[in-house]
Design a protein around this motif. Sequence first.
Motif, PDB file in Angstrom:
ATOM      1  N   GLU A  20       0.727  -1.138  -0.116  1.00 42.35           N
ATOM      2  CA  GLU A  20      -0.007   0.081   0.158  1.00 42.35           C
ATOM      3  C   GLU A  20       0.845   1.294   0.128  1.00 42.35           C
ATOM      4  O   GLU A  20       0.530   2.048  -0.637  1.00 42.35           O
ATOM      5  CB  GLU A  20      -0.690  -0.227   1.175  1.00 42.35           C
ATOM      6  CG  GLU A  20      -1.675   1.234   1.389  1.00 42.35           C
ATOM      7  CD  GLU A  20      -2.496   1.119   2.591  1.00 42.35           C
ATOM      8  OE1 GLU A  20      -2.277   2.137   3.293  1.00 42.35           O
ATOM      9  OE2 GLU A  20      -3.759   0.407   2.750  1.00 42.35           O
ATOM     10  N   ALA A  45      -5.869   4.970  -0.257  1.00 40.66           N
ATOM     11  CA  ALA A  45      -6.151   3.912   0.563  1.00 40.66           C
ATOM     12  C   ALA A  45      -7.604   3.778   1.251  1.00 40.66           C
ATOM     13  O   ALA A  45      -7.812   4.891   1.842  1.00 40.66           O
ATOM     14  CB  ALA A  45      -5.213   3.746   1.777  1.00 40.66           C
ATOM     15  N   SER A  50      -8.124  -2.012   1.201  1.00 38.91           N
ATOM     16  CA  SER A  50      -7.789  -2.195  -0.214  1.00 38.91           C
ATOM     17  C   SER A  50      -7.195  -0.805  -0.649  1.00 38.91           C
ATOM     18  O   SER A  50      -7.729   0.246   0.079  1.00 38.91           O
ATOM     19  CB  SER A  50      -8.841  -2.619  -1.128  1.00 38.91           C
ATOM     20  OG  SER A  50      -9.827  -1.963  -1.096  1.00 38.91           O
ATOM     21  N   PHE A  51      -6.582  -0.481  -1.740  1.00 38.47           N
ATOM     22  CA  PHE A  51      -6.219   0.610  -2.342  1.00 38.47           C
ATOM     23  C   PHE A  51      -6.604   0.665  -3.966  1.00 38.47           C
ATOM     24  O   PHE A  51      -6.774  -0.066  -4.555  1.00 38.47           O
ATOM     25  CB  PHE A  51      -4.498   1.137  -2.050  1.00 38.47           C
ATOM     26  CG  PHE A  51      -3.721   0.046  -2.586  1.00 38.47           C
ATOM     27  CD1 PHE A  51      -3.278  -0.141  -3.944  1.00 38.47           C
ATOM     28  CD2 PHE A  51      -3.327  -1.115  -1.509  1.00 38.47           C
ATOM     29  CE1 PHE A  51      -2.387  -1.100  -4.214  1.00 38.47           C
ATOM     30  CE2 PHE A  51      -2.390  -2.143  -2.029  1.00 38.47           C
ATOM     31  CZ  PHE A  51      -2.088  -1.988  -3.201  1.00 38.47           C
ATOM     32  N   SER A  81      -5.594  -5.996  -3.465  1.00 35.89           N
ATOM     33  CA  SER A  81      -4.924  -5.061  -2.908  1.00 35.89           C
ATOM     34  C   SER A  81      -5.373  -5.276  -1.389  1.00 35.89           C
ATOM     35  O   SER A  81      -4.229  -4.949  -0.530  1.00 35.89           O
ATOM     36  CB  SER A  81      -5.037  -3.723  -3.164  1.00 35.89           C
ATOM     37  OG  SER A  81      -6.405  -3.232  -3.139  1.00 35.89           O
ATOM     38  N   LYS A  85      -2.358  -5.483   2.561  1.00 35.44           N
ATOM     39  CA  LYS A  85      -2.577  -4.772   3.740  1.00 35.44           C
ATOM     40  C   LYS A  85      -1.652  -5.199   4.898  1.00 35.44           C
ATOM     41  O   LYS A  85      -0.876  -4.545   5.416  1.00 35.44           O
ATOM     42  CB  LYS A  85      -3.758  -4.431   3.937  1.00 35.44           C
ATOM     43  CG  LYS A  85      -4.015  -3.265   5.268  1.00 35.44           C
ATOM     44  CD  LYS A  85      -3.762  -1.958   5.007  1.00 35.44           C
ATOM     45  CE  LYS A  85      -4.183  -0.979   6.058  1.00 35.44           C
ATOM     46  NZ  LYS A  85      -3.670   0.453   5.899  1.00 35.44           N
TER      47      LYS A  85
END
Length: 102
Positions: A20, A45, A50-51, A81, A85
Amino acid sequence: MLLKMPNPRPNAKRTLDMTESEFLEHAEEIKITFGNKEIVFKPQAFKTGSFGWNATNQCKVTVNGKELPVQLTFNATVRGSKQTKAADTKEPTKKQPARAAA
């Protein structure tokens, strides 16, 4: 228009070779035109872990000769994504001393 992209392995977990923090440091804004309005997607973010990119804006769209106010909210999430994390935010765990029973 709806674009459908086939997934050759629909039940497979995706893994990314990007954290991230790396994404947020290097991802650039994306500009898209909606009607006659340019929308700027900014790297972000999300609270879900997620991003990806996010954009919100307002514009007017004409339908049958009448202008309608429209609220635009877009998310473009990088698939897989959320799993990165945990690896990105791992911190060494500190052991708390055990308390004596009173």
